[in-house]
Write an enzyme that holds these catalytic residues in place. Structure first.
Site, PDB file in Angstrom:
ATOM      1  N   GLY A  13       0.553  -1.460  -0.363  1.00  0.00           N
ATOM      2  CA  GLY A  13       0.224  -0.206  -0.279  1.00  0.00           C
ATOM      3  C   GLY A  13       0.879   0.848  -0.050  1.00  0.00           C
ATOM      4  O   GLY A  13       0.427   2.456  -0.163  1.00  0.00           O
ATOM      5  N   SER A  14       2.578   1.241  -0.536  1.00  0.00           N
ATOM      6  CA  SER A  14       2.965   2.127  -0.242  1.00  0.00           C
ATOM      7  C   SER A  14       2.560   3.793  -1.467  1.00  0.00           C
ATOM      8  O   SER A  14       2.672   4.787  -1.307  1.00  0.00           O
ATOM      9  CB  SER A  14       4.262   2.498  -0.585  1.00  0.00           C
ATOM     10  N   ASN A  15       1.800   2.946  -2.607  1.00  0.00           N
ATOM     11  CA  ASN A  15       0.911   3.953  -3.179  1.00  0.00           C
ATOM     12  C   ASN A  15       0.330   4.779  -3.510  1.00  0.00           C
ATOM     13  O   ASN A  15      -0.439   5.834  -3.521  1.00  0.00           O
ATOM     14  CB  ASN A  15       0.888   3.605  -5.070  1.00  0.00           C
ATOM     15  N   MET A  91      -3.245  -6.618  -7.709  1.00  0.00           N
ATOM     16  CA  MET A  91      -2.740  -7.667  -8.747  1.00  0.00           C
ATOM     17  C   MET A  91      -3.915  -9.037  -8.718  1.00  0.00           C
ATOM     18  O   MET A  91      -3.221 -10.008  -9.817  1.00  0.00           O
ATOM     19  CB  MET A  91      -1.934  -8.650  -7.899  1.00  0.00           C
ATOM     20  N   ARG A  92      -4.963  -8.139  -9.291  1.00  0.00           N
ATOM     21  CA  ARG A  92      -5.816  -8.986  -9.930  1.00  0.00           C
ATOM     22  C   ARG A  92      -6.323  -8.783 -11.538  1.00  0.00           C
ATOM     23  O   ARG A  92      -6.396  -6.779 -11.192  1.00  0.00           O
ATOM     24  CB  ARG A  92      -7.176  -9.434  -9.177  1.00  0.00           C
ATOM     25  N   LEU A  93      -6.433  -9.520 -12.520  1.00  0.00           N
ATOM     26  CA  LEU A  93      -6.985  -8.515 -13.949  1.00  0.00           C
ATOM     27  C   LEU A  93      -7.944  -8.441 -13.761  1.00  0.00           C
ATOM     28  O   LEU A  93      -9.299  -9.178 -13.101  1.00  0.00           O
ATOM     29  CB  LEU A  93      -6.617  -9.763 -14.627  1.00  0.00           C
ATOM     30  N   ASN A 108      -4.231   2.863 -13.316  1.00  0.00           N
ATOM     31  CA  ASN A 108      -2.938   1.751 -12.910  1.00  0.00           C
ATOM     32  C   ASN A 108      -1.541   2.636 -12.625  1.00  0.00           C
ATOM     33  O   ASN A 108      -1.127   3.193 -13.360  1.00  0.00           O
ATOM     34  CB  ASN A 108      -2.552   0.802 -13.354  1.00  0.00           C
ATOM     35  N   HIS A 110       1.963   1.017 -12.963  1.00  0.00           N
ATOM     36  CA  HIS A 110       2.978  -0.138 -13.429  1.00  0.00           C
ATOM     37  C   HIS A 110       4.350  -0.368 -13.146  1.00  0.00           C
ATOM     38  O   HIS A 110       4.849   1.445 -13.725  1.00  0.00           O
ATOM     39  CB  HIS A 110       2.473  -0.699 -14.411  1.00  0.00           C
TER      40      HIS A 110
HETATM   41  C1  GAR Z   1       4.016  -1.822  -6.648  1.00  0.00           C
HETATM   42  O1  GAR Z   1       5.555  -1.621  -7.421  1.00  0.00           O
HETATM   43  C2  GAR Z   1       3.331  -1.585  -7.924  1.00  0.00           C
HETATM   44  O2  GAR Z   1       3.468  -0.704  -9.145  1.00  0.00           O
HETATM   45  C3  GAR Z   1       3.029  -3.006  -8.724  1.00  0.00           C
HETATM   46  O3  GAR Z   1       3.194  -3.365  -7.236  1.00  0.00           O
HETATM   47  C4  GAR Z   1       3.871  -2.778  -5.984  1.00  0.00           C
HETATM   48  C5  GAR Z   1       2.981  -2.645  -5.199  1.00  0.00           C
HETATM   49  O4  GAR Z   1       3.842  -1.449  -3.964  1.00  0.00           O
HETATM   50  N1  GAR Z   1       2.079  -3.245  -9.482  1.00  0.00           N
HETATM   51  C6  GAR Z   1       2.281  -4.303  -9.894  1.00  0.00           C
HETATM   52  O5  GAR Z   1       3.258  -5.118 -10.229  1.00  0.00           O
HETATM   53  C7  GAR Z   1       1.206  -4.398 -11.016  1.00  0.00           C
HETATM   54  N2  GAR Z   1       1.093  -5.459 -12.376  1.00  0.00           N
HETATM   55  P1  GAR Z   1       2.588  -0.581  -3.152  1.00  0.00           P
HETATM   56  O6  GAR Z   1       1.459  -1.985  -2.651  1.00  0.00           O
HETATM   57  O7  GAR Z   1       3.528  -0.528  -1.778  1.00  0.00           O
HETATM   58  O8  GAR Z   1       1.585   0.536  -4.095  1.00  0.00           O
END
Ligand code: GAR
Length: 202
Positions: A13-15, A91-93, A108, A110
């Site tokens: 959940g950092s983003n 992480m789910r399409l 999103n 990526h």
């Molecule tokens: C992030 O690096 C994001 O870009 C990636 O998962 C991580 C989640 O980190 N997403 C994907 O790979 C989607 N295909 P977070 O939970 O700390 O935000």
């Protein structure tokens, strides 16, 4: 009228945290809606509760089909009058059913320079391929996998001694920045989508 931004998450959940803080601190003119996770007990849900943001675990196993799970999520998002959905490490399409319910309203993040290295483990894919530059991309979600119209990208160098951890950390810093900026532009009505291109109104 301020837009309401809700989040789909699966983990750390950092983003989500970065964008929610930017909204709370007034850097993005928006209201935080809700956070929905498809995984129980993840850090993102803890962060949401600490920030007093309504947080839900919607268990995919409780639904017979993907679309039923998505329907439950859509109902929650609508109940909280969501204008923009941010998939922040979800992480789910998403099926076309969900994508159409929020057409050009799902952003999103990526961890690669799309269209290179879509899907999961993008940083690992980049290292194994041997690219010298990688980075991150924000895009609107369409029916494909990481194939939707690109909003912003930021490049970072890849070094010979990089590990997945060091490269991921370098990219993550930039993820937070471009995700905040992309959400902000959306909330200011400054993003225009024409076919597969996104234009920023100046
Ligand atoms: C992030 O690096 C994001 O870009 C990636 O998962 C991580 C989640 O980190 N997403 C994907 O790979 C989607 N295909 P977070 O939970 O700390 O935000």
């Amino acid at each position: 009228m301020k837009k309401t931004v809700s989040f789909l998450v699966s983990g750390r959940g950092s983003n989500f945290n970065a964008v929610a803080n930017a909204i709370i601190e007034g850097d993005i003119p928006a209201t935080v809606g809700i956070v929905i996770s498809d995984k129980q007990g993840v850090k993102a849900l803890d962060i949401a509760r600490q920030l007093s943001i309504p947080a839900f675990f919607v268990n995919p196993r409780e639904y017979p089909a993907r679309q039923d799970h998505e329907k439950a999520i859509i109902e929650l998002l609508r109940k909280y009058e969501t204008d923009l959905v941010v998939t922040a490490g979800y992480m789910r399409l998403l099926t076309p059913y969900f994508v159409n319910a929020f057409k050009n309203r799902i952003i999103n993040i990526h961890p690669a320079l799309l269209p290179s290295f879509p899907g999961t483990h993008a940083q690992k894919q980049a290292l194994e391929y041997g690219v010298k530059i990688s980075g991150c991309t924000t895009h609107f979600i369409d029916e494909g996998t990481d194939s939707g119209p690109i909003i912003m990208q930021k490049a970072v160098p890849v070094y010979d001694d990089d590990t997945q951890d060091t490269l991921s950390a370098r990219i993550l810093k930039e993820e937070h920045q471009i995700l905040i900026e992309s959400v902000k532009l959306f909330c200011l009505d400054k993003l225009i989508v024409k076919e597969r291109k996104v234009f920023v109104v100046r």
